[in-house]
Write a protein that holds these residues in place. Sequence first.
Motif, mmCIF file in Angstrom:
data_model
loop_
_atom_site.group_PDB
_atom_site.id
_atom_site.type_symbol
_atom_site.label_atom_id
_atom_site.label_comp_id
_atom_site.label_asym_id
_atom_site.label_seq_id
_atom_site.Cartn_x
_atom_site.Cartn_y
_atom_site.Cartn_z
ATOM 1 N N PRO A 49 0.832 -1.205 0.000
ATOM 2 C CA PRO A 49 0.000 0.000 0.000
ATOM 3 C C PRO A 49 0.867 1.255 0.000
ATOM 4 O O PRO A 49 2.027 1.219 0.408
ATOM 5 N N PHE A 50 0.290 2.350 -0.460
ATOM 6 C CA PHE A 50 0.987 3.623 -0.548
ATOM 7 C C PHE A 50 1.111 4.204 0.855
ATOM 8 O O PHE A 50 0.107 4.467 1.510
ATOM 9 N N GLU A 51 2.351 4.360 1.317
ATOM 10 C CA GLU A 51 2.604 4.862 2.661
ATOM 11 C C GLU A 51 3.667 5.948 2.639
ATOM 12 O O GLU A 51 4.565 5.922 1.798
ATOM 13 N N ILE A 52 3.547 6.864 3.580
ATOM 14 C CA ILE A 52 4.584 7.856 3.837
ATOM 15 C C ILE A 52 4.872 7.785 5.327
ATOM 16 O O ILE A 52 3.952 7.916 6.149
ATOM 17 N N LEU A 53 6.132 7.515 5.664
ATOM 18 C CA LEU A 53 6.554 7.370 7.061
ATOM 19 C C LEU A 53 5.696 6.351 7.814
ATOM 20 O O LEU A 53 5.370 6.517 8.985
ATOM 21 N N GLY A 54 5.291 5.286 7.124
ATOM 22 C CA GLY A 54 4.511 4.225 7.752
ATOM 23 C C GLY A 54 3.027 4.499 7.882
ATOM 24 O O GLY A 54 2.290 3.678 8.407
ATOM 25 N N ILE A 55 2.575 5.656 7.387
ATOM 26 C CA ILE A 55 1.155 6.005 7.437
ATOM 27 C C ILE A 55 0.549 5.736 6.062
ATOM 28 O O ILE A 55 1.008 6.287 5.062
ATOM 29 N N GLU A 56 -0.473 4.898 6.012
ATOM 30 C CA GLU A 56 -1.107 4.575 4.742
ATOM 31 C C GLU A 56 -1.898 5.776 4.222
ATOM 32 O O GLU A 56 -2.613 6.440 4.971
ATOM 33 N N ILE A 57 -1.742 6.049 2.929
ATOM 34 C CA ILE A 57 -2.443 7.144 2.270
ATOM 35 C C ILE A 57 -3.460 6.526 1.316
ATOM 36 O O ILE A 57 -3.105 5.729 0.441
ATOM 37 N N LEU A 58 -4.734 6.888 1.496
ATOM 38 C CA LEU A 58 -5.817 6.322 0.704
ATOM 39 C C LEU A 58 -6.544 7.404 -0.085
ATOM 40 O O LEU A 58 -6.619 8.559 0.344
ATOM 41 N N GLN A 59 -7.113 7.002 -1.192
ATOM 42 C CA GLN A 59 -7.966 7.899 -1.982
ATOM 43 C C GLN A 59 -9.401 7.726 -1.527
ATOM 44 O O GLN A 59 -9.899 6.611 -1.421
ATOM 45 N N ASP A 60 -10.068 8.847 -1.246
ATOM 46 C CA ASP A 60 -11.473 8.806 -0.850
ATOM 47 C C ASP A 60 -12.334 8.581 -2.079
ATOM 48 O O ASP A 60 -12.270 9.347 -3.040
ATOM 49 N N ASN A 61 -13.120 7.533 -2.063
ATOM 50 C CA ASN A 61 -14.023 7.238 -3.177
ATOM 51 C C ASN A 61 -15.481 7.456 -2.803
ATOM 52 O O ASN A 61 -16.377 7.120 -3.566
ATOM 53 N N THR A 62 -15.709 8.039 -1.616
ATOM 54 C CA THR A 62 -17.078 8.233 -1.143
ATOM 55 C C THR A 62 -17.593 9.649 -1.382
ATOM 56 O O THR A 62 -18.779 9.896 -1.224
ATOM 57 N N GLY A 63 -16.682 10.569 -1.700
ATOM 58 C CA GLY A 63 -17.069 11.966 -1.849
ATOM 59 C C GLY A 63 -17.140 12.694 -0.520
ATOM 60 O O GLY A 63 -17.612 13.822 -0.443
ATOM 61 N N GLY A 64 -16.649 12.060 0.539
ATOM 62 C CA GLY A 64 -16.730 12.646 1.867
ATOM 63 C C GLY A 64 -15.577 13.555 2.254
ATOM 64 O O GLY A 64 -15.666 14.265 3.246
ATOM 65 N N VAL A 65 -14.484 13.516 1.502
ATOM 66 C CA VAL A 65 -13.319 14.333 1.836
ATOM 67 C C VAL A 65 -13.259 15.524 0.893
ATOM 68 O O VAL A 65 -13.233 15.361 -0.328
ATOM 69 N N THR A 66 -13.242 16.708 1.475
ATOM 70 C CA THR A 66 -13.188 17.946 0.706
ATOM 71 C C THR A 66 -11.806 18.118 0.096
ATOM 72 O O THR A 66 -10.800 17.737 0.697
ATOM 73 N N LYS A 67 -11.773 18.722 -1.090
ATOM 74 C CA LYS A 67 -10.501 18.986 -1.761
ATOM 75 C C LYS A 67 -9.614 19.849 -0.869
ATOM 76 O O LYS A 67 -10.084 20.768 -0.208
ATOM 77 N N SER A 68 -8.331 19.515 -0.841
ATOM 78 C CA SER A 68 -7.287 20.215 -0.086
ATOM 79 C C SER A 68 -7.389 20.017 1.419
ATOM 80 O O SER A 68 -6.757 20.734 2.182
ATOM 81 N N LYS A 69 -8.168 19.038 1.863
ATOM 82 C CA LYS A 69 -8.279 18.710 3.285
ATOM 83 C C LYS A 69 -7.700 17.320 3.518
ATOM 84 O O LYS A 69 -7.760 16.452 2.654
ATOM 85 N N ILE A 70 -7.151 17.123 4.707
ATOM 86 C CA ILE A 70 -6.592 15.831 5.094
ATOM 87 C C ILE A 70 -7.546 15.210 6.114
ATOM 88 O O ILE A 70 -7.866 15.822 7.128
ATOM 89 N N ASN A 71 -7.993 14.008 5.827
ATOM 90 C CA ASN A 71 -8.908 13.300 6.707
ATOM 91 C C ASN A 71 -8.158 12.159 7.378
ATOM 92 O O ASN A 71 -7.514 11.353 6.701
ATOM 93 N N LEU A 72 -8.219 12.086 8.698
ATOM 94 C CA LEU A 72 -7.603 10.999 9.439
ATOM 95 C C LEU A 72 -8.652 9.940 9.756
ATOM 96 O O LEU A 72 -9.754 10.276 10.185
ATOM 97 N N MET A 73 -8.282 8.686 9.554
ATOM 98 C CA MET A 73 -9.202 7.588 9.786
ATOM 99 C C MET A 73 -8.510 6.576 10.698
ATOM 100 O O MET A 73 -7.382 6.169 10.423
ATOM 101 N N ASN A 74 -9.150 6.214 11.796
ATOM 102 C CA ASN A 74 -8.602 5.194 12.692
ATOM 103 C C ASN A 74 -8.614 3.844 12.005
ATOM 104 O O ASN A 74 -9.614 3.479 11.381
ATOM 105 N N VAL A 75 -7.521 3.101 12.127
ATOM 106 C CA VAL A 75 -7.437 1.794 11.473
ATOM 107 C C VAL A 75 -7.314 0.647 12.471
ATOM 108 O O VAL A 75 -7.237 -0.496 12.072
ATOM 109 N N VAL A 76 -7.310 0.958 13.747
ATOM 110 C CA VAL A 76 -7.191 -0.094 14.763
ATOM 111 C C VAL A 76 -8.564 -0.597 15.135
ATOM 112 O O VAL A 76 -9.523 0.056 15.187
#
Length: 76
Positions: A49-76
């Motif tokens: 998976p695409f990661e930077i410094l061990g943090i996975e970076i995902l593309q939002d396919n739901t339309g829920g993330v606004t352009k130019s905003k970073i959304n954090l999602m818990n994965v545990v």
Amino acid sequence: MEKITYDGMRNFIIENELTDSVAITLHPDNFDDLVMDYLDINGNQIERPFEILGIEILQDNTGGVTKSKINLMNVV
């Protein structure tokens, strides 16, 4: 953050002391920009998976993330 770049994302991760308990979700346009910047810096090679410094970076396919905003999602 207007344009999301590799350096900007690295700084965001470091400044916010993110751990692998979260993933970052980006608007598709920002995700594409980040991937292109990453490819330029890393000689057209990308890990899955695409990661930077061990943090996975995902593309939002739901339309829920606004352009130019970073959304954090818990994965545990």
